[in-house]
Design a protein around this motif. Structure first.
Motif, short mmCIF file in Angstrom:
data_model
loop_
_atom_site.label_atom_id
_atom_site.label_comp_id
_atom_site.label_asym_id
_atom_site.label_seq_id
_atom_site.Cartn_x
_atom_site.Cartn_y
_atom_site.Cartn_z
N LYS A 38 0.84 -1.22 0.00
CA LYS A 38 0.00 0.00 0.00
C LYS A 38 0.86 1.26 0.00
O LYS A 38 0.59 2.22 -0.71
N ASN A 39 1.94 1.22 0.81
CA ASN A 39 2.79 2.41 0.91
C ASN A 39 3.43 2.77 -0.43
O ASN A 39 3.70 3.94 -0.69
N ILE A 40 3.68 1.78 -1.25
CA ILE A 40 4.33 2.05 -2.55
C ILE A 40 3.30 2.31 -3.64
O ILE A 40 3.42 3.26 -4.41
N PHE A 41 2.25 1.49 -3.70
CA PHE A 41 1.33 1.56 -4.85
C PHE A 41 0.14 2.49 -4.65
O PHE A 41 -0.53 2.86 -5.61
N GLU A 42 -0.13 2.86 -3.40
CA GLU A 42 -1.32 3.69 -3.18
C GLU A 42 -0.95 5.12 -2.80
O GLU A 42 -1.73 5.83 -2.20
N GLN A 43 0.26 5.52 -3.16
CA GLN A 43 0.68 6.91 -2.92
C GLN A 43 0.81 7.61 -4.27
O GLN A 43 0.69 6.99 -5.32
N SER A 44 1.10 8.90 -4.21
CA SER A 44 1.29 9.68 -5.44
C SER A 44 2.36 9.01 -6.31
O SER A 44 3.43 8.66 -5.82
N GLU A 65 8.84 8.86 -11.23
CA GLU A 65 7.48 8.34 -11.08
C GLU A 65 6.45 9.45 -10.83
O GLU A 65 5.25 9.24 -11.01
N ARG A 66 6.91 10.64 -10.44
CA ARG A 66 5.96 11.73 -10.17
C ARG A 66 5.74 12.63 -11.38
O ARG A 66 4.98 13.59 -11.30
N THR A 67 6.43 12.35 -12.47
CA THR A 67 6.25 13.16 -13.69
C THR A 67 4.80 13.01 -14.17
O THR A 67 4.31 11.89 -14.35
N THR A 68 4.13 14.14 -14.37
CA THR A 68 2.72 14.08 -14.81
C THR A 68 2.65 13.79 -16.31
O THR A 68 3.64 13.96 -17.03
N ASP A 69 1.46 13.41 -16.78
CA ASP A 69 1.29 13.16 -18.22
C ASP A 69 1.60 14.41 -19.02
O ASP A 69 2.19 14.34 -20.10
N ALA A 70 1.22 15.57 -18.48
CA ALA A 70 1.48 16.83 -19.19
C ALA A 70 2.99 17.07 -19.30
O ALA A 70 3.49 17.53 -20.34
#
Length: 499
Positions: A64-70, A428-433
């Motif tokens: 959860k800590n890895i997959f359910e965060q931003s 991993e935090r790079t947005t689609d935009a």
């Protein structure tokens, strides 16, 4: 037809598997679900209370800590992470997603697939030595310098994320990663053995070739001996450095020509990988240098560090190999972190240059900073005008400092948000935009141009002329332009090398 077994996971989900073993390792038997979207892997031995608690934590809280965060969705392709635990007929099992299609061999091995690997998973070991690649693999699945840099980048991100969660893999090796060098994909597998230092001890000490020297050196001691060194985050760092080195040079960094014990092969191996481990490319101690005459023809030229030295990977990776295999080989505190590798790999991808020899097997090489670039793999010199963009960024309004970051230009090369602003990182935090390219480079009428597709603040200097979206800017020696005036925004100074 094999039976379909239905059972319930410990968190109440109904799952099914086909009662036919598709794979069996030393610890688990593996079964497909009917639709092959997941597998169920049952442990062969009963799991004690501590082992069960660890599996519960890995499929529960840590997951959860890895997959359910931003940014959590990013990790689904980088980890093959178990999703739940099942108890059935006295056995403990885990449910694990199936590997993505690109992690299976499409073409098979040479000579009518005599190894029968078509359809099998692309275990990293197939790609980590030049002789394996040359003897067995179809050229279409072998990859090139750029795709291996991408593979290494994904592996460093995965390790960085595990370590940030306080977890260590403990058996990071080419057997526990799948890679697809054709497209630059990588995935860490065998997650159920993760170690939580101080809480869940390792099941294994690791895979030979990847075990840190201090673990090898103390492996003869009992597990509870305070002098015995067990896998940890710092030993993962050694294994990660070895993986990166092997994927970029197709050879092992410690397996050279030095013999430590002529009479006892096991002691010789233990000393070579443990107490007396020595980098084969050590700049001052050449005693473990490779004896090229003993290398198999299929492993050349890669097996010869004189022909393809580690320094060809440029100014960002070279010092990290020094830290990993010289300074930190016997001093774990000096080893590079996964973060450091990630930063260096991102910058190195920006130094990549296409080889002008259409028959070059590697297709790309890293620009080393020399004014007369030559492909280190096929010796083809660069001919023509070569723009190098030196990046500076603002720390406060109107003042720019060098970023120790350059971008090489080639036809079709792209500019992204992380080039425009230093505070945006490709991860991993790079947005689609932010993943959309905002500009590209093209060679037209004997001049290089930057075409602006989405940079709102592009401005040439010193005239401060705005370059509108859809317009282009010529790149000459000394050309300066601003990509963004915001905090972290970049100023570019062009260096034009002509050969």
């Amino acid at each position: 037809m094999a039976n379909i077994i239905t059972c319930t996971t410990t968190d109440g989900e109904t799952i099914q598997y086909v009662d036919e073993i598709i794979g069996s390792g030393s610890m688990k038997d593996v079964y497909f679900s009917p639709d092959k979207s997941y597998v169920v892997a049952f442990y062969k031995q009963p799991q004690n209370a501590q082992a069960k608690e660890r599996i519960d934590m890995i499929t529960g809280r840590y997951r959860k800590n890895i997959f359910e965060q931003s940014g959590g969705d990013y990790w689904r392709s980088v980890f093959c992470w178990p999703t739940s635990v099942v108890q059935h007929e006295g056995k403990t099992g885990i449910v694990v997603p199936c590997y993505q299609p690109h992690f299976f061999f499409k073409y098979g091995s040479k000579n009518n697939d005599f190894l029968n690997i078509k359809g099998r998973e692309k275990e990293g070991k197939w790609f980590a030595s030049a002789s394996n690649q040359n003897k067995f693999l179809d050229p279409r699945e072998r990859g090139n310098t750029l795709s291996y840099l991408k593979v290494c980048l994904l592996l460093t991100r995965a390790v960085r994320r595990m370590h940030a969660a306080g977890l260590c893999h403990s058996d990071l090796s080419y057997k526990n990663v799948l890679i697809d060098p054709e497209q630059g994909h990588a995935c860490v597998i065998d997650i159920d053995g993760l170690v939580v230092p101080g809480k869940y001890p390792p099941d294994v000490v690791g895979t030979p070739d990847f075990i840190a020297p201090e673990v090898v050196r103390t492996s003869h001691l009992p597990k509870d001996d305070p002098q015995r060194i067990l896998p940890s985050i710092s030993t993962d760092r050694h294994a990660l450095a070895v993986l990166i080195y092997m994927y970029l040079f197709y050879r092992h960094p410690l397996r050279g020509g030095k013999i430590h014990d002529m009479d006892d092969e096991m002691r010789d191996e233990s000393l070579a990988m443990g107490e007396r481990a020595l980098f084969i490319e050590h700049p001052t101690d050449r005693s473990n240098a490779v004896k090229v005459g003993q290398a198999s023809p299929a492993s050349l030229p890669w097996a010869d560090p004189q022909k393809i030295p580690y320094t060809i990977m440029g100014p960002y990776l070279t010092p990290l190999f020094d830290k990993a295999f010289i300074d930190g080989l016997h001093d774990p505190a000096k080893r590079p972190t996964a973060d450091e590798w990630e930063t260096a790999l991102v910058k190195t991808v920006d130094l990549i240059q296409p080889c002008q020899n259409k028959d070059c097997e590697q297709e790309w090489y890293v620009f080393s900073g020399k004014t007369k670039p030559v492909c280190p793999y096929c010796s083809t010199p660069y001919k023509g005008k070569l723009p190098i963009l030196n990046l500076y960024s603002s720390r406060k309004a109107g003042s720019y400092r060098p970023d120790d970051h350059r971008l090489m230009v080639w036809s079709g090369q792209s500019l992204y948000a992380w080039h425009v602003n230093r505070l945006i990182a490709p991860n991993e935090r790079t947005t689609d935009a932010q993943k959309k390219r905002v500009g590209y480079f093209v060679f037209h009428n004997d001049r290089w141009w930057l075409v602006n597709e989405g940079i709102t603040g592009l401005m040439s200097l010193p005239d401060k002329k705005a370059i509108a979206i859809g317009d282009k800017l010529a790149l000459e020696d000394g050309t300066q332009f601003v990509l963004s005036t915001e905090e972290g925004g970049r100023l570019v100074v062009v260096q034009l090398v002509t050969n």
